[in-house]
Design a protein around this motif. Sequence first.
Motif, PDB file in Angstrom:
ATOM      1  N   ASN A  30      -8.889   7.669   4.280  1.00  0.00           N
ATOM      2  CA  ASN A  30      -8.373   6.947   3.106  1.00  0.00           C
ATOM      3  C   ASN A  30      -6.856   7.025   3.007  1.00  0.00           C
ATOM      4  N   ASP A  31      -6.179   7.240   4.141  1.00  0.00           N
ATOM      5  CA  ASP A  31      -4.747   7.489   4.097  1.00  0.00           C
ATOM      6  C   ASP A  31      -3.899   6.342   4.618  1.00  0.00           C
ATOM      7  N   GLY A  32      -4.442   5.149   4.693  1.00  0.00           N
ATOM      8  CA  GLY A  32      -3.702   4.039   5.285  1.00  0.00           C
ATOM      9  C   GLY A  32      -2.742   3.364   4.330  1.00  0.00           C
TER      10      GLY A  32
ATOM     11  N   ASP B 135      -1.168  -3.979   8.676  1.00  0.00           N
ATOM     12  CA  ASP B 135      -1.740  -2.645   8.580  1.00  0.00           C
ATOM     13  C   ASP B 135      -1.928  -2.089   9.980  1.00  0.00           C
ATOM     14  N   GLU B 136      -2.029  -0.770  10.069  1.00  0.00           N
ATOM     15  CA  GLU B 136      -2.211  -0.095  11.347  1.00  0.00           C
ATOM     16  C   GLU B 136      -3.637   0.407  11.503  1.00  0.00           C
ATOM     17  N   GLY B 137      -4.551  -0.266  10.831  1.00  0.00           N
ATOM     18  CA  GLY B 137      -5.960   0.101  10.913  1.00  0.00           C
ATOM     19  C   GLY B 137      -6.592  -0.364  12.212  1.00  0.00           C
TER      20      GLY B 137
ATOM     21  N   VAL C  28      -8.778  -4.888   3.607  1.00  0.00           N
ATOM     22  CA  VAL C  28      -7.944  -3.874   4.250  1.00  0.00           C
ATOM     23  C   VAL C  28      -8.238  -2.507   3.639  1.00  0.00           C
ATOM     24  N   ALA C  29      -8.275  -2.453   2.316  1.00  0.00           N
ATOM     25  CA  ALA C  29      -8.522  -1.177   1.629  1.00  0.00           C
ATOM     26  C   ALA C  29      -9.873  -0.578   2.001  1.00  0.00           C
TER      27      ALA C  29
ATOM     28  N   TYR D 202       2.133  -0.691   0.199  1.00  0.00           N
ATOM     29  CA  TYR D 202       1.136  -0.213  -0.768  1.00  0.00           C
ATOM     30  C   TYR D 202       0.188   0.737  -0.059  1.00  0.00           C
ATOM     31  N   ASP D 203      -0.368   1.678  -0.801  1.00  0.00           N
ATOM     32  CA  ASP D 203      -1.485   2.439  -0.271  1.00  0.00           C
ATOM     33  C   ASP D 203      -2.645   1.469  -0.102  1.00  0.00           C
ATOM     34  N   ALA D 204      -3.363   1.592   1.007  1.00  0.00           N
ATOM     35  CA  ALA D 204      -4.506   0.699   1.255  1.00  0.00           C
ATOM     36  C   ALA D 204      -5.709   1.222   0.464  1.00  0.00           C
ATOM     37  N   LYS D 205      -5.598   1.099  -0.845  1.00  0.00           N
ATOM     38  CA  LYS D 205      -6.645   1.555  -1.766  1.00  0.00           C
ATOM     39  C   LYS D 205      -6.872   0.465  -2.810  1.00  0.00           C
TER      40      LYS D 205
END
Length: 132
Positions: A55-57, A76-78, A47-48, A5-8
Amino acid sequence: MEKIYDAKVGELNSFLGDLESELEKVAAPMKIVMQMSVCAEEIFVNVANYAYESNDGKVKISIITKNSSCEVIFKDEGIAFNPLEKEDPDITLSAEDRAIGGLGIFMVKKSMDEVSYDRINNQNILKIVKKW
């Protein structure tokens, strides 16, 4: 099932729909569905909102259901962050006297049967497990 998923925050409803669908397949009790949904939402939103400076995670989520358990793994790679290291809030204090933050992960730790965190290959890996 596993999905990226997009992290949004806008992706939250899609993720929760997938989670609830997987829980329905194993006839999870409504109480379990609600607990898993609330806890999974808390983690997804964190995460989001905090994992990525831009905002591209992305967040890869695995949902593993068995006869009487559900495991959800968030990757996640945050920025490296272990929410389990955060000190539990003092819930005996009034809301005005309590430090801001920490209630969400505290609720996750109290609601789930297992909560674990690892940092492997520059990925945050948070796993929650609920049994019934």
